[in-house]
Design a protein around this motif. Structure first.
Motif, short mmCIF file in Angstrom:
data_model
loop_
_atom_site.label_atom_id
_atom_site.label_comp_id
_atom_site.label_asym_id
_atom_site.label_seq_id
_atom_site.Cartn_x
_atom_site.Cartn_y
_atom_site.Cartn_z
N THR A 1 0.84 -1.21 0.00
CA THR A 1 0.00 0.00 0.00
C THR A 1 0.86 1.25 0.00
OG1 THR A 1 -1.81 -1.13 1.16
CG2 THR A 1 -1.77 1.28 1.27
N ARG A 2 1.90 1.25 0.83
CA ARG A 2 2.81 2.40 0.87
C ARG A 2 3.50 2.60 -0.47
NH1 ARG A 2 6.56 0.62 5.17
NH2 ARG A 2 5.18 -1.10 5.72
N ALA A 3 3.87 1.49 -1.10
CA ALA A 3 4.53 1.57 -2.41
C ALA A 3 3.61 2.20 -3.45
CB ALA A 3 4.99 0.19 -2.86
N GLN A 4 2.33 1.81 -3.43
CA GLN A 4 1.40 2.35 -4.41
C GLN A 4 1.14 3.84 -4.17
OE1 GLN A 4 0.34 0.70 -7.21
NE2 GLN A 4 -0.19 2.83 -7.69
N ILE A 5 1.05 4.24 -2.90
CA ILE A 5 0.88 5.66 -2.59
C ILE A 5 2.09 6.44 -3.10
CG2 ILE A 5 0.75 7.37 -0.73
CD1 ILE A 5 -0.84 5.33 0.89
N THR B 1 0.45 11.90 11.03
CA THR B 1 -0.40 11.64 9.86
C THR B 1 -1.61 10.81 10.24
OG1 THR B 1 1.57 11.70 8.46
CG2 THR B 1 -0.42 10.77 7.50
N ARG B 2 -1.41 9.78 11.04
CA ARG B 2 -2.52 8.92 11.45
C ARG B 2 -3.58 9.72 12.21
NH1 ARG B 2 -1.54 3.42 11.04
NH2 ARG B 2 0.64 2.86 10.68
N GLN B 3 -3.13 10.55 13.13
CA GLN B 3 -4.07 11.33 13.94
C GLN B 3 -4.92 12.25 13.06
OE1 GLN B 3 -1.47 13.23 16.75
NE2 GLN B 3 -1.47 11.49 18.17
N LEU B 4 -4.27 12.91 12.12
CA LEU B 4 -4.99 13.83 11.24
C LEU B 4 -5.92 13.07 10.30
CD1 LEU B 4 -5.45 16.73 10.39
CD2 LEU B 4 -3.45 16.56 8.88
N CYS B 5 -5.44 11.96 9.74
CA CYS B 5 -6.27 11.17 8.83
C CYS B 5 -7.46 10.55 9.55
CB CYS B 5 -5.43 10.07 8.18
SG CYS B 5 -4.22 10.67 6.98
N ALA B 6 -7.24 10.09 10.78
CA ALA B 6 -8.34 9.51 11.56
C ALA B 6 -9.42 10.56 11.83
CB ALA B 6 -7.80 8.94 12.86
N ARG C 1 -11.32 11.15 8.50
CA ARG C 1 -12.17 10.00 8.16
C ARG C 1 -13.38 9.91 9.08
NH1 ARG C 1 -12.41 4.23 8.57
NH2 ARG C 1 -12.77 3.30 6.52
N LYS C 2 -13.18 10.16 10.36
CA LYS C 2 -14.29 10.10 11.32
C LYS C 2 -15.34 11.14 11.00
CE LYS C 2 -15.32 10.29 16.27
NZ LYS C 2 -14.74 10.46 17.64
N ARG C 3 -14.91 12.35 10.68
CA ARG C 3 -15.86 13.41 10.37
C ARG C 3 -16.61 13.11 9.08
NH1 ARG C 3 -13.59 19.37 11.29
NH2 ARG C 3 -15.80 19.72 10.81
N LYS D 1 -6.08 8.68 -0.70
CA LYS D 1 -5.49 7.36 -0.46
C LYS D 1 -4.77 7.31 0.88
CE LYS D 1 -5.11 5.92 -5.27
NZ LYS D 1 -4.23 5.40 -6.34
N VAL D 2 -4.14 8.42 1.25
CA VAL D 2 -3.46 8.47 2.54
C VAL D 2 -4.48 8.42 3.67
CG1 VAL D 2 -2.02 9.90 4.05
CG2 VAL D 2 -1.44 9.68 1.64
N VAL D 3 -5.58 9.16 3.53
CA VAL D 3 -6.63 9.14 4.55
C VAL D 3 -7.21 7.74 4.69
CG1 VAL D 3 -8.95 9.96 5.12
CG2 VAL D 3 -7.22 11.58 4.33
N ASP D 4 -7.44 7.08 3.56
CA ASP D 4 -8.02 5.74 3.59
C ASP D 4 -7.07 4.75 4.26
OD1 ASP D 4 -10.11 3.82 2.76
OD2 ASP D 4 -8.49 2.99 1.55
#
Length: 240
Positions: free
Chosen positions: A100-104, A197-202, A205-207, A233-236
């Motif tokens: 997944t990281r490679a595709q991003i 990044t995880r905190q911001l993406c979470a 996504r939650k909102r 894709k990063v958020v997902d």
């Protein structure tokens, strides 16, 4: 007397390369930002020679972000071929898979819809096993690592450097190890981490799952970490 001379020559021939390897570890090659391309009339031949080289840029890319992209663009401008390698430990479980990281990262390097910033001479590979072995199969000339600063990451990086330096001699195949060069990152992106990044993406996504569409502030903050064309894709991947 002849035996002594032969023994001395053998010891000397072993001492010199070992001294070079030890020197590389004790005094690593670190390029501070901003990195410079070879310049001046005397560097023309060097620039031409660099364009014939393949280099490996290894990292976890967890997540791929602007700091990585800036480094890769520099390497792509300087060298003929750049291979971004994401290592895989088969005994480790990853929250975001290397694939997944490679595709991003591939999407990031595409340059967006217009492709204006596309890095055409860069490829992304997921590698199982020692990356230095893979680098040899690709006829790579140099090994690059991206760091925040040496004071921040040097201790961990030195362990990897020792493995990359002595691995070929101890584990085989018996070949001269590639030199590792460290790129200190652009200060603008040194704060980027998987946790941030995880905190911001979470949060984004939650909102969105709650039916909120006004997440402009969070998305604007995310564009400071990753390019706009890979944000979804990063958020997902990192918002779970």
């Amino acid at each position: 007397m002849m035996i002594h001379l032969l023994l001395f020559a053998a010891l000397l021939s072993a001492f010199i390369p070992l001294s070079i390897l030890l020197y590389r570890i004790v005094s690593p090659t670190i390029l501070s930002f901003p990195w410079q391309l070879p310049s001046g009339s005397s560097s023309a031949s060097r620039r031409k020679h660099d364009k014939t080289k393949t280099v490996v840029f290894a990292g976890s890319f967890n997540p791929p972000h602007w700091g990585h992209l800036v480094m890769i663009r520099y390497l792509a401008e300087r060298y003929g071929r750049v291979i971004c390698c994401i290592g895989v430990n088969p005994n480790k479980r990853y929250d975001v898979t290397p694939q997944t990281r490679a595709q991003i990262l591939r999407d990031m390097l595409s340059g967006g819809d217009d492709g204006s910033t596309r890095c055409k001479n860069v490829q992304v590979e997921v590698v199982t096993g020692y990356i230095w072995r893979y680098a040899r199969t690709q006829n790579a000339s140099l090994f690059y690592r991206g760091i925040r600063t040496w004071s921040a990451d040097g201790q961990d990086e030195r362990q990897l450097q020792i493995l990359n330096s002595w691995g070929p001699l101890l584990l085989g195949p018996l070949v001269w190890p590639l030199q590792t060069i460290f790129l200190e990152g652009d200060p603008k992106y040194r704060h980027v981490s998987s946790t941030v990044t995880r905190q911001l993406c979470a949060k984004i996504r939650k909102r969105r799952l709650n039916g909120e569409v006004e997440v402009h502030a969070e998305l604007e903050e995310l564009t400071k970490l990753v390019p706009e064309w890979v944000m979804d894709k990063v958020v997902d991947a990192y918002g779970r």
